[in-house]
Scaffold this motif. Structure first.
Motif, PDB file in Angstrom:
ATOM      1  N   ALA A 208       6.203   5.107   2.507  1.00 20.70           N
ATOM      2  CA  ALA A 208       6.137   4.043   1.507  1.00 20.70           C
ATOM      3  C   ALA A 208       7.517   3.778   0.913  1.00 20.70           C
ATOM      4  CB  ALA A 208       5.146   4.427   0.404  1.00 20.70           C
ATOM      5  N   ARG A 209       8.238   4.836   0.599  1.00 20.42           N
ATOM      6  CA  ARG A 209       9.587   4.670   0.040  1.00 20.42           C
ATOM      7  C   ARG A 209      10.496   3.943   1.031  1.00 20.42           C
ATOM      8  NH1 ARG A 209       8.797  10.187  -2.005  1.00 20.42           N
ATOM      9  NH2 ARG A 209       8.693  10.133  -4.286  1.00 20.42           N
ATOM     10  N   ALA A 210      10.345   4.245   2.306  1.00 17.76           N
ATOM     11  CA  ALA A 210      11.182   3.600   3.322  1.00 17.76           C
ATOM     12  C   ALA A 210      10.967   2.093   3.347  1.00 17.76           C
ATOM     13  CB  ALA A 210      10.891   4.201   4.697  1.00 17.76           C
ATOM     14  N   LEU A 211       9.735   1.638   3.086  1.00 22.55           N
ATOM     15  CA  LEU A 211       9.464   0.205   3.049  1.00 22.55           C
ATOM     16  C   LEU A 211      10.205  -0.486   1.907  1.00 22.55           C
ATOM     17  CD1 LEU A 211       5.623  -0.005   3.806  1.00 22.55           C
ATOM     18  CD2 LEU A 211       7.515  -0.604   5.320  1.00 22.55           C
ATOM     19  N   GLY A 212      10.568   0.275   0.887  1.00 25.52           N
ATOM     20  CA  GLY A 212      11.246  -0.305  -0.264  1.00 25.52           C
ATOM     21  C   GLY A 212      12.752  -0.185  -0.240  1.00 25.52           C
ATOM     22  N   GLU A 213      13.307   0.319   0.856  1.00 29.72           N
ATOM     23  CA  GLU A 213      14.747   0.578   0.897  1.00 29.72           C
ATOM     24  C   GLU A 213      15.590  -0.683   0.772  1.00 29.72           C
ATOM     25  OE1 GLU A 213      15.437   2.885   4.406  1.00 29.72           O
ATOM     26  OE2 GLU A 213      14.846   4.776   3.443  1.00 29.72           O
ATOM     27  N   ASP A 214      15.089  -1.821   1.274  1.00 31.54           N
ATOM     28  CA  ASP A 214      15.876  -3.062   1.215  1.00 31.54           C
ATOM     29  C   ASP A 214      15.603  -3.870  -0.045  1.00 31.54           C
ATOM     30  OD1 ASP A 214      13.358  -4.009   1.714  1.00 31.54           O
ATOM     31  OD2 ASP A 214      13.825  -4.907   3.665  1.00 31.54           O
ATOM     32  N   GLY A 215      14.726  -3.377  -0.902  1.00 33.46           N
ATOM     33  CA  GLY A 215      14.465  -4.042  -2.172  1.00 33.46           C
ATOM     34  C   GLY A 215      13.376  -5.096  -2.145  1.00 33.46           C
ATOM     35  N   ASP A 216      12.845  -5.423  -0.963  1.00 37.96           N
ATOM     36  CA  ASP A 216      11.793  -6.440  -0.882  1.00 37.96           C
ATOM     37  C   ASP A 216      10.465  -5.931  -1.435  1.00 37.96           C
ATOM     38  OD1 ASP A 216      13.522  -8.234   0.236  1.00 37.96           O
ATOM     39  OD2 ASP A 216      12.893  -7.878   2.300  1.00 37.96           O
ATOM     40  N   ILE A 217      10.279  -4.631  -1.417  1.00 35.73           N
ATOM     41  CA  ILE A 217       9.074  -4.001  -1.958  1.00 35.73           C
ATOM     42  C   ILE A 217       9.512  -2.943  -2.969  1.00 35.73           C
ATOM     43  CG2 ILE A 217       7.108  -2.505  -1.418  1.00 35.73           C
ATOM     44  CD1 ILE A 217       6.806  -3.916   1.216  1.00 35.73           C
ATOM     45  N   LEU A 248       0.298   9.667  -4.915  1.00 38.47           N
ATOM     46  CA  LEU A 248      -0.215   8.307  -5.071  1.00 38.47           C
ATOM     47  C   LEU A 248       0.987   7.373  -4.999  1.00 38.47           C
ATOM     48  CD1 LEU A 248      -3.005   6.817  -5.869  1.00 38.47           C
ATOM     49  CD2 LEU A 248      -1.857   6.455  -8.060  1.00 38.47           C
ATOM     50  N   ALA A 249       1.065   6.615  -3.916  1.00 37.59           N
ATOM     51  CA  ALA A 249       2.202   5.713  -3.726  1.00 37.59           C
ATOM     52  C   ALA A 249       1.775   4.282  -4.016  1.00 37.59           C
ATOM     53  CB  ALA A 249       2.736   5.829  -2.300  1.00 37.59           C
ATOM     54  N   VAL A 250       2.596   3.575  -4.754  1.00 34.50           N
ATOM     55  CA  VAL A 250       2.327   2.182  -5.154  1.00 34.50           C
ATOM     56  C   VAL A 250       3.456   1.316  -4.623  1.00 34.50           C
ATOM     57  CG1 VAL A 250       1.916   0.617  -7.086  1.00 34.50           C
ATOM     58  CG2 VAL A 250       1.183   3.011  -7.234  1.00 34.50           C
ATOM     59  N   MET A 251       3.108   0.300  -3.825  1.00 38.20           N
ATOM     60  CA  MET A 251       4.088  -0.611  -3.223  1.00 38.20           C
ATOM     61  C   MET A 251       3.816  -2.022  -3.725  1.00 38.20           C
ATOM     62  SD  MET A 251       3.537   0.993   0.564  1.00 38.20           S
ATOM     63  CE  MET A 251       1.838   1.406   0.122  1.00 38.20           C
ATOM     64  N   VAL A 301       0.103  -3.142   6.747  1.00 39.51           N
ATOM     65  CA  VAL A 301      -0.007  -4.469   6.150  1.00 39.51           C
ATOM     66  C   VAL A 301       1.220  -4.776   5.286  1.00 39.51           C
ATOM     67  CG1 VAL A 301      -1.259  -5.840   4.429  1.00 39.51           C
ATOM     68  CG2 VAL A 301      -2.510  -4.638   6.223  1.00 39.51           C
ATOM     69  N   MET A 302       1.642  -3.822   4.484  1.00 41.12           N
ATOM     70  CA  MET A 302       2.795  -4.065   3.615  1.00 41.12           C
ATOM     71  C   MET A 302       4.056  -4.307   4.437  1.00 41.12           C
ATOM     72  SD  MET A 302       1.403  -4.093   0.681  1.00 41.12           S
ATOM     73  CE  MET A 302       2.869  -4.280  -0.345  1.00 41.12           C
ATOM     74  N   ALA A 303       4.220  -3.582   5.538  1.00 42.57           N
ATOM     75  CA  ALA A 303       5.372  -3.814   6.419  1.00 42.57           C
ATOM     76  C   ALA A 303       5.332  -5.222   6.992  1.00 42.57           C
ATOM     77  CB  ALA A 303       5.384  -2.775   7.542  1.00 42.57           C
ATOM     78  N   ALA A 304       4.143  -5.676   7.394  1.00 42.06           N
ATOM     79  CA  ALA A 304       3.996  -7.004   7.991  1.00 42.06           C
ATOM     80  C   ALA A 304       4.167  -8.109   6.952  1.00 42.06           C
ATOM     81  CB  ALA A 304       2.637  -7.120   8.673  1.00 42.06           C
TER      82      ALA A 304
END
Length: 497
Positions: A208-217, A248-251, A301-304
């Motif tokens: 989950a943290r990796a999905l937020g590395e670029d700041g979009d999430i 508990l991860a929140v994106m 889904v969040m990645a997509a």
């Protein structure tokens, strides 16, 4: 696999320089592209079909090499059935079969299959489907194989041919959407296929943290201390016997207007489910690594959504824990208090998914959601009811249920609605607590949904039980990535409103 769209009109196919070319046959009728090749080869294609006894059944393939007058070294003929229009399910099957039949050693290929008439699908939708199905067909999970397939075993590039230049822009946009679905689904499959000694709760939090590395999430991860302060004792009761802390991860993806209420997706992330003290039988327990596929689908889904840049506010929440037996594990008969204040008598520690979800569903009230959909490999009863074909759908809201059912139909990732009526609630009565975590031997998937319903009064809510659809067993064992396609179609439709 690289995917592209190009204008390749049927009349120019014979001169199209590609190592392999896929064309379709509907029963005994050649598609426009197949007819063009047959004419260019002076009937050699049709003669080869007759000699082989090719019947044109959906997904049947026949490889024809070095046809006279054809620049492509291999022509792959793909059966599409004999109906005037191909059903969506047959279309899915024949594209997957075609891509798997194209020899990887050729490196690249061109497919004309999108010219087929598919029921309810225009050209753009067929291109989107083709892209997604091709990614599905090319999926492999070989991370732990000592000997991996050589690069030459995998098709490197697939070009989807269309006849008219005026359709090129729409086709390219459609291919992008299909690729978003395919890549989101593949990501979910990768996560589901990871072994339990790798994909523990902290691993999913890191994904989950990796999905937020670029700041979009924007990503926030709550550990056990934070959850305990919030009163999430029901969720924590599941991880009590494990050496790995619950997470508990929140994106948060902000693609819509700042004041728009978000769509919230909540995924069950039991990274391995032994059943706890209510220990499961040993046979087949290895497949309990797939018990986090609800969380995996939310991550996919969040990645997509990020890749597609959807104009919608979406929040993904994954409730992650490992359910293990030990001296500190929760016992049958224990009573815990949920974040909502309701108390639960835990009669069976193997009914743990609802225990993590109920606290997560209470937590998401703070987001004032437009709707909440939870996704969980929740009950064996749902597998008995629906098998591997359809996910179970439960919702008190007819409108929300219809949205999800329609999205599943469009994506060929179907669900079937079951009741979540108050008549079943009495099965969850406990003499010692506000609610029991199981409802007895009957209506197991329904009573599980009824349990969750008690924690979702503040918003419109639906529950997807994916215990039957999230993975396959036997020789095809592995995560499917469902219901990522259903959820993305649901979100895209909402973004378009």
């Amino acid at each position: 696999m690289e995917l592209a769209v190009a204008v390749v009109a049927p009349q120019a196919l014979a001169e199209h320089k590609t190592p392999a070319l896929a064309v379709a046959v509907q029963g005994k009728s050649l598609s426009a592209s197949a007819r063009a090749l047959d004419e260019a080869s002076a009937g050699a294609l049709q003669a080869a079909l007759a000699r082989s006894g090719f019947e044109g059944k959906p997904g049947q393939t026949l490889a024809l090499h070095s046809l006279p007058g054809i620049a492509a070294g291999l022509v792959l003929v793909v059966g599409a059935g004999d109906a005037a229009e191909v059903s969506l399910q047959a279309w899915h099957k024949l594209v997957v079969s075609a891509v798997k039949a194209l020899p990887g050693k050729l490196g690249k290929a061109t497919s004309t299959l999108a010219e087929l008439p598919v029921a309810g699908r225009d050209l753009a939708q067929r291109i989107s489907d083709h892209a997604r199905f091709a990614i599905e067909a090319g999926y492999r999970f070989d991370e732990y194989k000592s000997k991996k397939p050589a690069a030459t075993d995998l098709l490197g590039k697939l070009t989807l041919g269309i006849a008219e230049r005026g359709d090129l822009k729409a086709a390219k946009d459609a291919l992008t959407w299909g690729r978003c679905i395919g890549e989101g689904q593949s990501f979910a499959r990768d996560l589901g296929n990871q072994p339990g000694n790798v994909a523990y709760p902290g691993y999913l939090a890191e994904m989950a943290r990796a999905l937020g590395e670029d700041g979009d999430i924007q990503v926030e991860v709550l550990g056990e201390d934070e959850m305990r302060k919030l009163g999430m004792h029901c969720l924590l009761s599941v991880s009590a016997g494990s050496q790995h802390d619950a997470q508990l991860a929140v994106m948060r993806y902000q693609g819509g207007k700042a004041k728009d209420a978000p769509v919230v997706l909540v995924g069950k992330g039991i990274t391995f489910d032994t059943g706890g003290i209510s220990l499961k039988p040993g046979a087949g327990m290895d497949e309990m690594k797939f018990d986090m596929c609800g969380a995996a689908s939310v991550l996919g889904v969040m990645a997509a959504v990020k890749l597609a840049k959807l104009n919608l506010n979406v929040i993904g929440v994954i409730a992650c824990a490992e359910n293990m037996p030990s001296g500190t594990a929760t016992k049958p008969g224990d009573i815990v208090r949920t974040m909502s204040g309701q108390t639960v008598e835990i009669l069976n520690t193997d009914a743990e998914g609802r225990l993590v979800l109920c606290d997560a569903l209470t937590y998401v009230e703070r987001f004032k959601p437009a709707v909440v959909v939870d996704i969980a490999t929740l009950t064996g009863a749902c597998v008995v009811a629906l098998g591997k074909v359809a996910s179970g759908l439960f919702s008190p809201s007819d409108a929300l249920a219809e949205e999800l059912l329609a999205a599943g139909q469009r994506a060929d990732d179907r669900a079937w609605r079951l009741p979540v009526w108050d008549d079943y609630q009495e099965l969850l009565d406990s003499p010692f607590a506000d609610i029991a975590n199981i409802g007895g031997p009957t209506a197991g998937s329904i009573t599980a949904a009824c349990y969750l319903a008690r924690f979702t009064k503040a918003y419109a809510w639906a529950h997807l039980d994916i215990a039957g659809t999230a993975w396959l067993s036997g020789s095809q064992k592995g995560a499917t990535g469902r219901p990522v396609p259903l959820l993305l179609e649901f979100l895209r439709a909402r973004a378009a409103d």
